[in-house]
Write an enzyme that holds these catalytic residues in place. Structure first.
Site, PDB file in Angstrom:
ATOM      1  N   ASN A  89       0.835  -1.197   0.000  1.00 47.55           N
ATOM      2  CA  ASN A  89       0.000   0.000   0.000  1.00 47.55           C
ATOM      3  C   ASN A  89       0.875   1.254   0.000  1.00 47.55           C
ATOM      4  O   ASN A  89       1.608   1.505   0.956  1.00 47.55           O
ATOM      5  CB  ASN A  89      -0.915  -0.016   1.235  1.00 47.55           C
ATOM      6  CG  ASN A  89      -1.772   1.215   1.365  1.00 47.55           C
ATOM      7  OD1 ASN A  89      -1.932   1.993   0.424  1.00 47.55           O
ATOM      8  ND2 ASN A  89      -2.350   1.400   2.541  1.00 47.55           N
ATOM      9  N   CYS A  97      -4.628   0.337   5.568  1.00 46.74           N
ATOM     10  CA  CYS A  97      -4.203  -1.060   5.600  1.00 46.74           C
ATOM     11  C   CYS A  97      -4.094  -1.570   7.031  1.00 46.74           C
ATOM     12  O   CYS A  97      -4.189  -2.781   7.262  1.00 46.74           O
ATOM     13  CB  CYS A  97      -2.895  -1.251   4.841  1.00 46.74           C
ATOM     14  SG  CYS A  97      -1.584  -0.099   5.280  1.00 46.74           S
TER      15      CYS A  97
END
Length: 133
Positions: A89, A97
């Site tokens: 991410n 996340c």
């Protein structure tokens, strides 16, 4: 852009955001102060699996979590592939996340503070230990 948030460092690829770095910092500061639960930023999600997982992460409400396997099942993917996308991410915290956890625990976290940083973010969003940051 590297930001410090509640004691931990995060690297954000702000080239994926339409807003200025100043605006991103302003919203992150509001989040860290407990004044913002959702970011009002325009994300240019990457194509493919990573972008799909990022969209799924972005849909997880503040203070809640989802399991890697649950996201994988909805996407027709595997839990490991979802975990790898979470680890890749490029916009941690903004695309949360940290809200994706393992079936038997916290799971991993690729930010410099590792799993401890993830636990701190989750505790912060649950309203635990706010005075410790």
């Amino acid at each position: 852009m590297r930001v410090r948030l509640r004691g931990d460092a995060y690297d954000l690829d702000t080239s994926l955001l339409a807003e200025s770095d100043d605006e991103v910092r302003r919203q992150l500061d509001q989040y860290a102060a407990g004044e913002r639960q959702a970011f009002d930023l325009t994300v240019d999600y990457p194509a493919g699996h990573l972008g799909d997982v990022m969209r799924a992460m972005a849909a997880i409400p503040y203070g809640e979590t989802r399991r890697y396997g649950d996201i994988a099942a909805r996407m027709g993917s595997g839990a490991v592939a979802v975990g790898q996308a979470c680890g890749a991410n490029p916009l941690p915290v903004v695309v949360p996340c940290h809200r994706v956890v393992g079936a038997d625990g916290t799971g991993g976290f690729s930010a410099p503070g590792g799993v401890d940083a993830k636990r701190r973010l989750l505790a912060f969003e649950r309203g635990e230990g706010l005075d410790r940051f």
